[in-house]
Write a protein that holds these residues in place. Structure first.
Motif, PDB file in Angstrom:
ATOM      1  N   PRO A  26       0.789  -1.236   0.000  1.00  0.00           N
ATOM      2  CA  PRO A  26       0.000   0.000   0.000  1.00  0.00           C
ATOM      3  C   PRO A  26       0.825   1.292   0.000  1.00  0.00           C
ATOM      4  CG  PRO A  26      -0.957  -1.573   1.529  1.00  0.00           C
ATOM      5  CD  PRO A  26       0.374  -2.135   1.086  1.00  0.00           C
ATOM      6  N   THR A  27       2.036   1.263   0.525  1.00  0.00           N
ATOM      7  CA  THR A  27       2.844   2.487   0.596  1.00  0.00           C
ATOM      8  C   THR A  27       4.181   2.382  -0.135  1.00  0.00           C
ATOM      9  OG1 THR A  27       3.838   1.761   2.685  1.00  0.00           O
ATOM     10  CG2 THR A  27       1.841   3.148   2.824  1.00  0.00           C
ATOM     11  N   ALA A  28       4.393   1.293  -0.848  1.00  0.00           N
ATOM     12  CA  ALA A  28       5.702   1.046  -1.464  1.00  0.00           C
ATOM     13  C   ALA A  28       6.092   2.131  -2.461  1.00  0.00           C
ATOM     14  CB  ALA A  28       5.722  -0.322  -2.134  1.00  0.00           C
ATOM     15  N   VAL A  29       5.186   2.508  -3.328  1.00  0.00           N
ATOM     16  CA  VAL A  29       5.523   3.506  -4.350  1.00  0.00           C
ATOM     17  C   VAL A  29       5.806   4.853  -3.695  1.00  0.00           C
ATOM     18  CG1 VAL A  29       4.634   4.774  -6.352  1.00  0.00           C
ATOM     19  CG2 VAL A  29       4.257   2.307  -6.168  1.00  0.00           C
ATOM     20  N   GLU A  30       4.950   5.266  -2.764  1.00  0.00           N
ATOM     21  CA  GLU A  30       5.159   6.548  -2.074  1.00  0.00           C
ATOM     22  C   GLU A  30       6.487   6.563  -1.325  1.00  0.00           C
ATOM     23  OE1 GLU A  30       1.809   7.008   0.497  1.00  0.00           O
ATOM     24  OE2 GLU A  30       0.396   6.788  -1.153  1.00  0.00           O
ATOM     25  N   ASN A  31       6.786   5.474  -0.631  1.00  0.00           N
ATOM     26  CA  ASN A  31       8.045   5.393   0.115  1.00  0.00           C
ATOM     27  C   ASN A  31       9.242   5.435  -0.825  1.00  0.00           C
ATOM     28  OD1 ASN A  31       6.811   5.309   2.607  1.00  0.00           O
ATOM     29  ND2 ASN A  31       6.778   3.075   2.689  1.00  0.00           N
TER      30      ASN A  31
END
Length: 72
Positions: A26-31
């Motif tokens: 869920p947060t991989a791209v943002e991170n």
């Protein structure tokens, strides 16, 4: 030679897959874009025992084999 996964190995595979689906993706791209290290995710991996997976238990690892490490 038997190449079937053991029940323990299947459980590890399913557990890690669920963890990744719920906590990493869920947060991989943002991170990645923000160059952010998700310390909560790392703590979650530690709780699951997948950090240091092949390190013997007497040294703080889980003492699993390299197949388990590859699955994780």
């Amino acid at each position: 030679m038997d190449f079937e996964l053991t029940d323990e190995q299947r459980l590890l595979q399913d557990t890690v897959r669920t963890f990744v689906d719920e906590r990493i993706l869920p947060t991989a791209v943002e991170n990645d874009i923000a160059h952010r290290l998700d310390r909560d995710a790392i703590a979650g991996m530690a709780e699951l025992g997948i950090l240091g997976i092949v390190i013997p238990e007497e040294y703080g690892g889980t003492g699993r084999d390299f197949v388990a490490e590859g699955l994780a």
